[in-house]
Design a protein around this motif. Structure first.
Motif, short mmCIF file in Angstrom:
data_model
loop_
_atom_site.label_atom_id
_atom_site.label_comp_id
_atom_site.label_asym_id
_atom_site.label_seq_id
_atom_site.Cartn_x
_atom_site.Cartn_y
_atom_site.Cartn_z
N HIS A 1 -21.76 55.36 -25.61
CA HIS A 1 -21.57 56.14 -24.39
C HIS A 1 -21.46 55.22 -23.18
N LEU A 2 -22.32 54.22 -23.11
CA LEU A 2 -22.30 53.28 -22.01
C LEU A 2 -21.01 52.46 -22.01
N LEU A 3 -20.56 52.05 -23.17
CA LEU A 3 -19.32 51.28 -23.29
C LEU A 3 -18.12 52.08 -22.80
N ILE A 4 -18.02 53.32 -23.20
CA ILE A 4 -16.90 54.17 -22.77
C ILE A 4 -17.01 54.45 -21.28
N LYS A 5 -18.22 54.60 -20.78
CA LYS A 5 -18.41 54.82 -19.34
C LYS A 5 -17.95 53.59 -18.54
N ILE A 6 -18.23 52.40 -19.06
CA ILE A 6 -17.78 51.17 -18.39
C ILE A 6 -16.26 51.09 -18.39
N VAL A 7 -15.65 51.44 -19.51
CA VAL A 7 -14.17 51.44 -19.59
C VAL A 7 -13.60 52.47 -18.62
N HIS A 8 -14.25 53.62 -18.51
CA HIS A 8 -13.82 54.68 -17.60
C HIS A 8 -13.89 54.19 -16.15
N MET A 9 -14.98 53.54 -15.80
CA MET A 9 -15.13 53.03 -14.43
C MET A 9 -14.15 51.89 -14.15
N THR A 10 -13.86 51.08 -15.16
CA THR A 10 -12.86 50.03 -15.00
C THR A 10 -11.49 50.64 -14.76
N GLY A 11 -11.17 51.69 -15.50
CA GLY A 11 -9.91 52.41 -15.28
C GLY A 11 -9.83 53.00 -13.88
N ALA A 12 -10.96 53.52 -13.38
CA ALA A 12 -10.98 54.07 -12.03
C ALA A 12 -10.76 52.96 -10.99
N SER A 13 -11.34 51.81 -11.23
CA SER A 13 -11.13 50.68 -10.31
C SER A 13 -9.67 50.24 -10.33
N LEU A 14 -9.08 50.18 -11.51
CA LEU A 14 -7.66 49.83 -11.62
C LEU A 14 -6.78 50.88 -10.93
N ALA A 15 -7.15 52.14 -11.05
CA ALA A 15 -6.38 53.20 -10.39
C ALA A 15 -6.46 53.07 -8.87
N CYS A 16 -7.64 52.79 -8.36
CA CYS A 16 -7.78 52.58 -6.91
C CYS A 16 -6.92 51.41 -6.46
N LEU A 17 -6.96 50.34 -7.21
CA LEU A 17 -6.16 49.16 -6.89
C LEU A 17 -4.67 49.48 -6.96
N ALA A 18 -4.26 50.22 -7.98
CA ALA A 18 -2.84 50.56 -8.14
C ALA A 18 -2.35 51.44 -7.01
N VAL A 19 -3.14 52.43 -6.61
CA VAL A 19 -2.75 53.32 -5.51
C VAL A 19 -2.66 52.51 -4.22
N PHE A 20 -3.62 51.64 -3.98
CA PHE A 20 -3.63 50.84 -2.76
C PHE A 20 -2.45 49.88 -2.71
N THR B 1 -10.65 58.47 -21.46
CA THR B 1 -12.08 58.18 -21.53
C THR B 1 -12.91 59.31 -20.94
N GLY B 2 -12.36 60.00 -19.95
CA GLY B 2 -13.07 61.16 -19.39
C GLY B 2 -13.21 62.27 -20.42
N ILE B 3 -12.15 62.51 -21.17
CA ILE B 3 -12.22 63.53 -22.22
C ILE B 3 -13.20 63.13 -23.31
N VAL B 4 -13.19 61.85 -23.69
CA VAL B 4 -14.13 61.37 -24.71
C VAL B 4 -15.57 61.50 -24.21
N LEU B 5 -15.82 61.12 -22.94
CA LEU B 5 -17.17 61.25 -22.40
C LEU B 5 -17.61 62.71 -22.34
N LEU B 6 -16.70 63.58 -21.98
CA LEU B 6 -17.02 65.02 -21.95
C LEU B 6 -17.32 65.53 -23.35
N TRP B 7 -16.56 65.08 -24.33
CA TRP B 7 -16.80 65.47 -25.72
C TRP B 7 -18.15 64.95 -26.20
N MET B 8 -18.51 63.72 -25.80
CA MET B 8 -19.79 63.14 -26.21
C MET B 8 -20.97 63.89 -25.61
N LYS B 9 -20.75 64.55 -24.46
CA LYS B 9 -21.80 65.35 -23.84
C LYS B 9 -21.73 66.82 -24.28
N ASN B 10 -20.96 67.07 -25.35
CA ASN B 10 -20.79 68.44 -25.88
C ASN B 10 -20.26 69.40 -24.82
#
Length: 130
Positions: free
Chosen positions: A4-23, A60-69
């Protein structure tokens, strides 16, 4: 490491990349524009970065949501709606249609930046809407 922590880190990394890409991609609407179209320099790289980051966030958001049932907080639904607004406004801003005015593209970018900022505020505050 916990999955769960690993997928959350990947999710946050993707969010950081998205912010960078938009900027970074926002500069194409202000420098080197050709008529009503964004600057074509390095377009492929920016599009790939933005699409890859948004796809990574969604998956990763869908996977995290699935992991939280599928047990989500009320603010999560506002975050999903803002994410859809973000995707829609970015699609409007960078559409390959020459008939769109540059001011309309910049308005789409402004809406995208506002929704991205609102998502970040929602994540930090985690308000209770009930």
């Amino acid at each position: 490491m916990d999955t769960h922590l690993l997928i959350k880190i990947v999710h946050m990394t993707g969010a950081s990349l998205a912010c960078l890409a938009v900027f970074v991609r926002a500069f194409t609407l202000f420098k080197g524009v050709q008529g009503n179209m964004p600057n074509p320099a390095m377009r492929t790289l920016f599009v790939a970065l933005q699409h890859g980051a948004m796809t990574l966030i969604a998956l990763t958001g869908i996977v995290l949501l699935w992991m939280k049932n599928f047990d989500a907080e009320p603010w999560f639904y506002a975050k999903v709606i803002l994410f859809l607004v973000l995707l829609s406004s970015l699609g409007k801003a960078y559409r390959k249609d020459d008939s769109m005015l540059l001011v309309q593209r910049r308005a789409g970018l402004f809406i995208a930046a506002g929704s991205l900022a609102a998502i970040i505020v929602l994540i930090m505050l985690k308000p209770n809407f009930g």
